[in-house]
Write a protein that holds these residues in place. Sequence first.
Motif, short mmCIF file in Angstrom:
data_model
loop_
_atom_site.label_atom_id
_atom_site.label_comp_id
_atom_site.label_asym_id
_atom_site.label_seq_id
_atom_site.Cartn_x
_atom_site.Cartn_y
_atom_site.Cartn_z
N SER A 91 -29.25 2.00 -6.83
CA SER A 91 -30.35 1.39 -6.09
C SER A 91 -30.57 -0.01 -6.65
CB SER A 91 -31.61 2.23 -6.22
OG SER A 91 -32.69 1.67 -5.49
N PHE A 92 -31.01 -0.93 -5.79
CA PHE A 92 -31.20 -2.32 -6.21
C PHE A 92 -32.52 -2.86 -5.69
CE2 PHE A 92 -27.06 -3.01 -7.99
CZ PHE A 92 -26.26 -2.08 -7.33
N GLY A 93 -33.09 -3.76 -6.48
CA GLY A 93 -34.26 -4.47 -6.01
C GLY A 93 -33.88 -5.43 -4.90
N ASP A 94 -34.82 -5.72 -4.02
CA ASP A 94 -34.53 -6.55 -2.86
C ASP A 94 -34.03 -7.94 -3.25
OD1 ASP A 94 -37.27 -5.27 -0.82
OD2 ASP A 94 -35.23 -4.53 -1.14
N SER A 95 -34.54 -8.47 -4.33
CA SER A 95 -34.19 -9.83 -4.72
C SER A 95 -32.77 -9.97 -5.26
CB SER A 95 -35.19 -10.35 -5.76
OG SER A 95 -35.14 -9.55 -6.93
N VAL A 96 -32.12 -8.86 -5.58
CA VAL A 96 -30.77 -8.93 -6.16
C VAL A 96 -29.71 -8.26 -5.30
CG1 VAL A 96 -31.79 -9.00 -8.47
CG2 VAL A 96 -30.89 -6.83 -7.57
N LYS A 97 -30.12 -7.63 -4.22
CA LYS A 97 -29.15 -6.94 -3.36
C LYS A 97 -28.07 -7.90 -2.88
CE LYS A 97 -32.05 -3.19 -1.59
NZ LYS A 97 -32.82 -2.66 -0.43
N VAL A 113 -23.84 1.19 -19.90
CA VAL A 113 -24.13 0.83 -18.52
C VAL A 113 -24.04 -0.69 -18.42
CG1 VAL A 113 -26.64 0.74 -18.90
CG2 VAL A 113 -25.73 1.12 -16.59
N TYR A 114 -23.58 -1.16 -17.27
CA TYR A 114 -23.34 -2.59 -17.06
C TYR A 114 -24.16 -3.11 -15.88
CZ TYR A 114 -19.23 -1.33 -19.83
OH TYR A 114 -18.40 -0.84 -20.80
N LEU A 115 -24.50 -4.37 -15.96
CA LEU A 115 -25.11 -5.05 -14.84
C LEU A 115 -24.31 -6.33 -14.60
CD1 LEU A 115 -27.51 -5.05 -12.81
CD2 LEU A 115 -28.68 -6.60 -14.40
N GLN A 116 -23.55 -6.35 -13.52
CA GLN A 116 -22.80 -7.54 -13.14
C GLN A 116 -23.66 -8.40 -12.24
OE1 GLN A 116 -19.62 -8.57 -14.07
NE2 GLN A 116 -20.18 -10.46 -12.99
N MET A 117 -23.90 -9.63 -12.67
CA MET A 117 -24.79 -10.53 -11.94
C MET A 117 -23.99 -11.72 -11.44
SD MET A 117 -28.11 -10.40 -14.47
CE MET A 117 -27.30 -11.29 -15.78
N ASN A 118 -23.90 -11.85 -10.14
CA ASN A 118 -23.16 -12.95 -9.51
C ASN A 118 -24.12 -13.83 -8.71
OD1 ASN A 118 -20.73 -11.81 -10.46
ND2 ASN A 118 -20.55 -10.54 -8.62
N SER A 119 -23.66 -15.02 -8.39
CA SER A 119 -24.46 -15.97 -7.60
C SER A 119 -25.85 -16.12 -8.18
CB SER A 119 -24.54 -15.50 -6.14
OG SER A 119 -23.25 -15.36 -5.59
N LEU A 120 -25.91 -16.33 -9.47
CA LEU A 120 -27.21 -16.39 -10.15
C LEU A 120 -28.03 -17.59 -9.69
CD1 LEU A 120 -26.00 -15.23 -13.64
CD2 LEU A 120 -27.89 -14.20 -12.36
N LYS A 121 -29.33 -17.37 -9.67
CA LYS A 121 -30.29 -18.38 -9.25
C LYS A 121 -31.28 -18.64 -10.39
CE LYS A 121 -30.22 -16.38 -4.59
NZ LYS A 121 -31.06 -15.78 -3.52
N PRO A 122 -31.90 -19.81 -10.40
CA PRO A 122 -32.90 -20.07 -11.44
C PRO A 122 -34.00 -19.01 -11.48
CG PRO A 122 -32.31 -22.11 -10.36
CD PRO A 122 -31.63 -21.00 -9.59
N GLU A 123 -34.34 -18.43 -10.35
CA GLU A 123 -35.38 -17.40 -10.33
C GLU A 123 -34.93 -16.07 -10.93
OE1 GLU A 123 -34.33 -19.29 -7.77
OE2 GLU A 123 -34.29 -18.14 -5.89
N ASP A 124 -33.67 -15.96 -11.30
CA ASP A 124 -33.19 -14.78 -12.03
C ASP A 124 -33.47 -14.89 -13.52
OD1 ASP A 124 -30.33 -14.78 -9.88
OD2 ASP A 124 -32.05 -13.42 -9.77
#
Length: 124
Positions: free
Chosen positions: A59-65, A79-90
């Motif tokens: 499941s994902f939060g709306d802001s990161v889907k 457990v891993y969290l792959q974060m792509n297309s990062l934004k300043p608000e992240d």
Amino acid sequence: QAQLKESGGGLVQAGGSLRLSCAVSGRAFSSYAMGWFRQASGKEREFVAAISWNGASTSFGDSVKGRFTISRDNTKNTVYLQMNSLKPEDTAVYYCAGRYSRVVITTAQEYADWGQGTQVTVSS
């Protein structure tokens, strides 16, 4: 009680990627539902992503889907969290959390164990 340790945070430019890891010890990781939350300065803790004990449900939060993915390796208790297309608000401190559960958990209050957090800063 399990011990959770996050790693992989840092400074990245907007549009870049980071992969966070959370190593778990002290409990049967393969029976743990896991989640990632974040808290930006002056804001409330926000749900980011969660994964079931066997990785079958996420499941994902709306802001990161569409930008973040969550995965786990039960042989490595991680457990891993792959974060792509990062934004300043992240930009935030990212925390992993876990508890015994057969289902995905998306609310912070339901998690029993927490890591210390890792800082992610995204520059514009």
